[in-house]
Design an enzyme around this catalytic site. Structure first.
Site, mmCIF file in Angstrom:
data_model
loop_
_atom_site.group_PDB
_atom_site.id
_atom_site.type_symbol
_atom_site.label_atom_id
_atom_site.label_comp_id
_atom_site.label_asym_id
_atom_site.label_seq_id
_atom_site.Cartn_x
_atom_site.Cartn_y
_atom_site.Cartn_z
ATOM 1 C CG HIS A 179 5.857 9.484 -2.324
ATOM 2 N ND1 HIS A 179 5.820 9.416 -0.942
ATOM 3 C CD2 HIS A 179 7.165 9.338 -2.685
ATOM 4 C CE1 HIS A 179 7.050 9.227 -0.480
ATOM 5 N NE2 HIS A 179 7.874 9.178 -1.514
ATOM 6 C CD GLU B 228 -5.119 10.508 25.492
ATOM 7 O OE1 GLU B 228 -4.744 9.320 25.419
ATOM 8 O OE2 GLU B 228 -5.107 11.172 26.541
ATOM 9 N NE ARG C 105 7.661 1.698 6.225
ATOM 10 C CZ ARG C 105 7.485 2.101 7.478
ATOM 11 N NH1 ARG C 105 7.417 1.221 8.451
ATOM 12 N NH2 ARG C 105 7.377 3.386 7.762
ATOM 13 C CD1 TRP C 106 -0.103 0.695 0.398
ATOM 14 C CD2 TRP C 106 0.721 1.324 -1.588
ATOM 15 N NE1 TRP C 106 -1.099 0.524 -0.535
ATOM 16 C CE2 TRP C 106 -0.626 0.912 -1.770
ATOM 17 C CE3 TRP C 106 1.432 1.763 -2.698
ATOM 18 C CZ2 TRP C 106 -1.256 0.924 -3.007
ATOM 19 C CZ3 TRP C 106 0.814 1.780 -3.942
ATOM 20 C CH2 TRP C 106 -0.516 1.359 -4.088
ATOM 21 C CG ASN D 282 10.605 14.360 4.700
ATOM 22 O OD1 ASN D 282 9.409 14.642 4.798
ATOM 23 N ND2 ASN D 282 11.119 13.298 5.317
ATOM 24 C CD1 TRP D 283 14.510 20.277 3.652
ATOM 25 C CD2 TRP D 283 14.403 20.161 1.419
ATOM 26 N NE1 TRP D 283 13.582 21.202 3.235
ATOM 27 C CE2 TRP D 283 13.497 21.159 1.869
ATOM 28 C CE3 TRP D 283 14.502 19.911 0.047
ATOM 29 C CZ2 TRP D 283 12.714 21.900 0.984
ATOM 30 C CZ3 TRP D 283 13.715 20.643 -0.823
ATOM 31 C CH2 TRP D 283 12.841 21.623 -0.360
ATOM 32 C CG ASP E 204 6.164 6.571 8.237
ATOM 33 O OD1 ASP E 204 6.764 6.903 7.197
ATOM 34 O OD2 ASP E 204 6.678 5.877 9.127
ATOM 35 N NE ARG F 1 11.835 10.749 2.988
ATOM 36 C CZ ARG F 1 10.608 10.252 3.117
ATOM 37 N NH1 ARG F 1 9.813 10.183 2.044
ATOM 38 N NH2 ARG F 1 10.173 9.825 4.281
#
Length: 222
Positions: free
Chosen positions: A19, A189, A6-7, A50-51, A2, A53
């Site tokens: 992406h 974990e 934002r990157w 995600n469809w 994820d 989007r």
């Protein structure tokens, strides 16, 4: 995985740039996982949600997947990596399904490690499908309902022949599982890190494994 969007946003770039860098992170981490001796690495590449989007972004993501398969397959073969795909991936475009089929076929006899890509995957749909298959077997008399236990249920999941999930990492600072391996994560974990996926690398993976190694896993015992 994820944080691609934002990157890109932090750098005033289009989302596709994030992406693309995310794909580079996949390459880095897949190679690092082999180096660090990880038996199975599962990457959540495209969820069933995600469809929702924008169509252009979905198209770009599918294009990157095609590029990844075309550019990385020879290395996977040469490194002995076995490719697996989970999710409703046969619902993707026919040419992409054909590429995935070919990639799986070329690596099926490889000794391992295993790279699992979750495509058009949703854990709730996986669990429902498993329950439906068991119900159908019970209805047609081929399965005694009293024989359905955890092991029998797990045998119907997409991960049935894989080892138990030990560590689940989510990047970008979000603290939720987002419909990923819900059954399998029962005693895994969980590790949530602030690093955006395009910045995740071998050191980040090694640090995650170090933190995992410091945890005491009791599985409900003392």
């Amino acid at each position: 995985m994820d944080g691609n969007g934002r990157w890109a946003k932090k750098r005033f770039l289009p989302r596709i740039a994030g992406h693309k860098q995310g794909v580079e992170a996949v390459r880095r981490v897949a190679r690092a996982a082999r180096k660090l001796g990880i038996e199975v690495l599962t990457l959540y590449a495209f969820s069933s949600e995600n469809w929702r989007r924008p169509e252009e972004e979905v198209r770009d993501l599918m294009g990157l997947l095609r590029h990844f398969l075309a550019s990385e397959l020879d290395e996977l073969v040469s490194e002995g990596v076995r490719l697996r795909v989970i999710g409703d991936w046969r619902g993707l475009a026919p040419d992409l399904v054909a590429m995935i089929d070919a990639a799986i076929a070329r690596t099926v006899a490889n000794p391992g490690p295993t790279l699992v890509i979750a495509l058009n995957y949703g854990a709730q749909a996986e669990i429902l499908a498993a329950a439906r298959r068991l119900a159908e077997q019970a209805c047609d008399g081929t399965l005694d309902p009293s024989a359905i236990d955890e092991a029998r249920f797990e045998a119907e999941l997409a991960t049935a022949d894989l080892p138990p999930l030990d560590l689940l990492i989510r990047t970008s600072g979000e603290h939720r599982l987002s419909n990923f391996l819900l059954w399998q994560a029962a005693y895994a974990e969980l590790l949530f890190v602030d690093t955006l996926w395009p910045d995740f690398d071998e050191k980040a993976l090694a640090d995650a494994l170090d933190r995992f190694g410091q945890r005491q896993r009791r599985f409900g015992g003392l």
